[in-house]
Design a protein around this motif. Structure first.
Motif, PDB file in Angstrom:
ATOM      1  N   HIS A   1     -64.614 -55.564 -31.665  1.00 36.45           N
ATOM      2  CA  HIS A   1     -64.358 -54.324 -30.917  1.00 36.45           C
ATOM      3  C   HIS A   1     -64.967 -53.105 -31.603  1.00 36.45           C
ATOM      4  CE1 HIS A   1     -61.208 -51.068 -29.829  1.00 36.45           C
ATOM      5  NE2 HIS A   1     -62.171 -51.057 -28.916  1.00 36.45           N
ATOM      6  N   ARG A   2     -64.492 -52.753 -32.760  1.00 36.65           N
ATOM      7  CA  ARG A   2     -64.959 -51.548 -33.442  1.00 36.65           C
ATOM      8  C   ARG A   2     -65.282 -51.814 -34.921  1.00 36.65           C
ATOM      9  NH1 ARG A   2     -65.992 -49.553 -29.121  1.00 36.65           N
ATOM     10  NH2 ARG A   2     -65.233 -47.548 -28.319  1.00 36.65           N
ATOM     11  N   LEU A   3     -65.444 -53.090 -35.236  1.00 34.35           N
ATOM     12  CA  LEU A   3     -65.889 -53.530 -36.558  1.00 34.35           C
ATOM     13  C   LEU A   3     -64.893 -53.286 -37.692  1.00 34.35           C
ATOM     14  CD1 LEU A   3     -69.697 -52.606 -36.530  1.00 34.35           C
ATOM     15  CD2 LEU A   3     -68.540 -54.509 -35.451  1.00 34.35           C
ATOM     16  N   ALA A   4     -63.622 -53.079 -37.380  1.00 34.29           N
ATOM     17  CA  ALA A   4     -62.630 -52.976 -38.466  1.00 34.29           C
ATOM     18  C   ALA A   4     -62.617 -54.300 -39.237  1.00 34.29           C
ATOM     19  CB  ALA A   4     -61.253 -52.691 -37.896  1.00 34.29           C
TER      20      ALA A   4
ATOM     21  N   CYS B   1     -64.466 -56.826 -36.906  1.00 31.35           N
ATOM     22  CA  CYS B   1     -63.947 -57.109 -35.565  1.00 31.35           C
ATOM     23  C   CYS B   1     -65.012 -56.826 -34.498  1.00 31.35           C
ATOM     24  CB  CYS B   1     -62.715 -56.239 -35.341  1.00 31.35           C
ATOM     25  SG  CYS B   1     -61.974 -56.416 -33.719  1.00 31.35           S
TER      26      CYS B   1
ATOM     27  N   TYR C   1     -56.570 -53.134 -36.481  1.00 37.65           N
ATOM     28  CA  TYR C   1     -56.732 -51.822 -35.841  1.00 37.65           C
ATOM     29  C   TYR C   1     -56.096 -51.780 -34.447  1.00 37.65           C
ATOM     30  CZ  TYR C   1     -59.159 -47.296 -35.428  1.00 37.65           C
ATOM     31  OH  TYR C   1     -59.470 -45.976 -35.318  1.00 37.65           O
ATOM     32  N   HIS C   2     -56.593 -52.627 -33.506  1.00 38.40           N
ATOM     33  CA  HIS C   2     -56.025 -52.604 -32.156  1.00 38.40           C
ATOM     34  C   HIS C   2     -55.496 -53.969 -31.740  1.00 38.40           C
ATOM     35  CE1 HIS C   2     -59.460 -49.733 -32.454  1.00 38.40           C
ATOM     36  NE2 HIS C   2     -58.506 -48.884 -32.140  1.00 38.40           N
ATOM     37  N   GLY C   3     -55.369 -54.860 -32.732  1.00 39.83           N
ATOM     38  CA  GLY C   3     -54.641 -56.102 -32.485  1.00 39.83           C
ATOM     39  C   GLY C   3     -55.389 -57.227 -31.776  1.00 39.83           C
ATOM     40  N   LEU C   4     -56.702 -57.172 -31.640  1.00 40.16           N
ATOM     41  CA  LEU C   4     -57.410 -58.334 -31.078  1.00 40.16           C
ATOM     42  C   LEU C   4     -57.153 -59.550 -31.967  1.00 40.16           C
ATOM     43  CD1 LEU C   4     -59.014 -56.171 -29.404  1.00 40.16           C
ATOM     44  CD2 LEU C   4     -60.999 -57.678 -29.642  1.00 40.16           C
TER      45      LEU C   4
ATOM     46  N   CYS D   1     -56.716 -58.544 -35.735  1.00 42.92           N
ATOM     47  CA  CYS D   1     -57.369 -57.354 -36.273  1.00 42.92           C
ATOM     48  C   CYS D   1     -56.317 -56.279 -36.589  1.00 42.92           C
ATOM     49  CB  CYS D   1     -58.384 -56.813 -35.262  1.00 42.92           C
ATOM     50  SG  CYS D   1     -59.131 -55.259 -35.816  1.00 42.92           S
TER      51      CYS D   1
HETATM   52  S1  FES Z   1     -61.430 -52.740 -34.172  1.00 46.50           S
HETATM   53 FE1  FES Z   1     -60.428 -54.607 -34.040  1.00 46.50          FE
HETATM   54  S2  FES Z   1     -59.158 -54.421 -32.346  1.00 46.50           S
HETATM   55 FE2  FES Z   1     -60.237 -52.557 -32.411  1.00 46.50          FE
END
Ligand code: FES
Ligand SMILES: [Fe+2]
Length: 396
Positions: free
Chosen positions: A65-68, A63, A85-88, A83
């Protein structure tokens, strides 16, 4: 170019992989809407799924954002992935379409999307420069979905560098030793073969064994065609390599004297061993294979028997390749040497070398420099080395 440099590079034990190439990412059925497929292709982790319209998608599996890993996420709407993790959310081109915690979309919010094409029962992906991705360069594996051929295959997650699998398939004399109970026969290493550079990215190796007793695998296939068959055969193996890592092998036998070497194979059995190898990491590979045949097309029994038979044979290769990779890693100072039988494999290495040079990536893996006593002895015995010999040739 310095011939010595080239010789050292083409004898490298661990080969880097080109990035500007189509690689099979998986069987078509593996890319679906039920389960996002996580697979590393040429060192790049990717997430694969399909849009509601059925189009395959390959996105970087990290992702913005934070690479999840997106492959742990969920599919939403017609083409989006969310995603975990935080839903992007991202669309099929990798552009972020939703940031749950804020209204304005950051213009840079996106993940790489990779060119992807479905063909010959595989989904092919291009991990390199997307502007160079031309689908007409996908290797010809038409037997996989041609109605004149029937068969099936499987995937091996091989514990070795992809180049070792290419070496294995470009020289089939190993059948005598590795596959003694099914395919092996003395004539494999005693018969002549010829190697040809067919085009910039296509090498063939042709071997005929005339008037021989068929080994167990081929005796059974002949009996599937003619239950009373108990004679001698002419056996062929015509290996076609397509850069960077696809090898289709035209194999078969026909009763001796029925004209197969002259072109009439109608009395025999013909198969195509379809192999495409996708580098995963430097020491692991996704190896997709299938065995196709052009006789008794409707028999599911024969399809299953052949798939199981070839699975057993390839299991023997898998064990050998894993052991070979282990020995390579345990003996970093020892070099590779090439014999007559490696002529096809040396052409493969030259073509790969050229592709890597074009990408400016020759430094990705250091070539093997002979440094031990054994290497020096052999170099003294054969000052010209194998590379200079690897052109069109016949052996014995
Ligand atoms: S790591 Fe994907 S939305 Fe935060
Ligand atoms: Fe083999």
């Amino acid at each position: 170019m310095d011939e010595q440099d080239l010789r050292e590079r083409v004898n490298a034990k661990i080969f880097p992989h080109p990035l500007n190439a189509w690689y099979a990412a998986g069987w078509d059925w593996e890319v679906n809407r039920k389960q996002i497929l996580a697979r590393t292709i040429a060192g790049r982790p990717m997430a694969f799924y399909r849009t509601e319209a059925g189009r395959p998608v390959a996105l970087a599996d990290a992702c913005w954002h934070r690479l999840a890993p997106l492959s742990m996420g969920t599919l939403v709407g017609a083409e989006e992935i969310q995603c975990p993790y935080h839903g992007l959310r991202y669309n099929a081109s990798g552009r972020c379409t939703r940031l749950p915690a804020q209204e304005t979309l950051n213009p840079s919010a996106s993940v790489p999307s990779f060119p992807i094409v479905e063909r010959y029962r595989y989904v092919w992906v291009w991990p390199g420069d997307p502007t160079l991705a031309d689908p007409s360069t996908i290797p010809d594996m038409h037997q996989l979905d041609d109605p004149e051929w029937a068969g099936d295959g499987l995937t091996i997650e091989a514990a070795c560098n992809y180049q070792l699998i290419l070496d294995n398939l470009m020289d089939l004399t190993h059948e005598e030793f590795v596959h003694g109970s099914s395919l092996g026969q003395d004539e494999l290493s005693q018969s002549e073969f010829s190697t040809r550079l067919e085009s910039d990215n296509h090498v063939s190796v042709t071997r005929w064994m005339i008037d021989v007793k068929p080994p167990a695998f081929w005796a059974k296939n002949m009996r599937d065609l003619d239950p009373d068959f108990d004679g001698r055969v002419d056996r062929w193996q015509i290996i076609h390599y397509y850069a960077p890592s696809t090898i289709c092998i035209d194999v078969g036998v026909a009763p001796t004297g029925t004209g197969a070497p002259e072109g009439d194979r109608s009395k025999g059995v013909n198969g195509y061993v379809m192999n495409t190898i996708t580098p995963d990491t430097e020491r692991t590979s996704h190896y997709f294979w299938a065995f196709m045949r052009n006789y008794r097309l409707d028999s599911q029994k024969i399809t299953t028997e052949l798939r199981n038979g070839v699975r057993g044979v390839f299991g023997e290769d898998e064990a050998m390749l894993k052991a070979q990779q282990r020995a390579i890693d345990a003996n970093p100072d020892y070099a590779f040497y090439s014999l007559n039988i490696d002529a096809g494999g040396i052409w493969v290495r030259r073509i790969l070398d050229r592709m890597l040079q074009a990408e400016g990536r020759l430094g990705d893996s250091s070539p093997t420099v002979p440094s031990d006593a054994r290497a020096l002895t052999d170099a003294a015995r054969d000052p010209n080395g194998p590379v200079a010999d690897a052109g069109e040739r016949s052996a014995r």
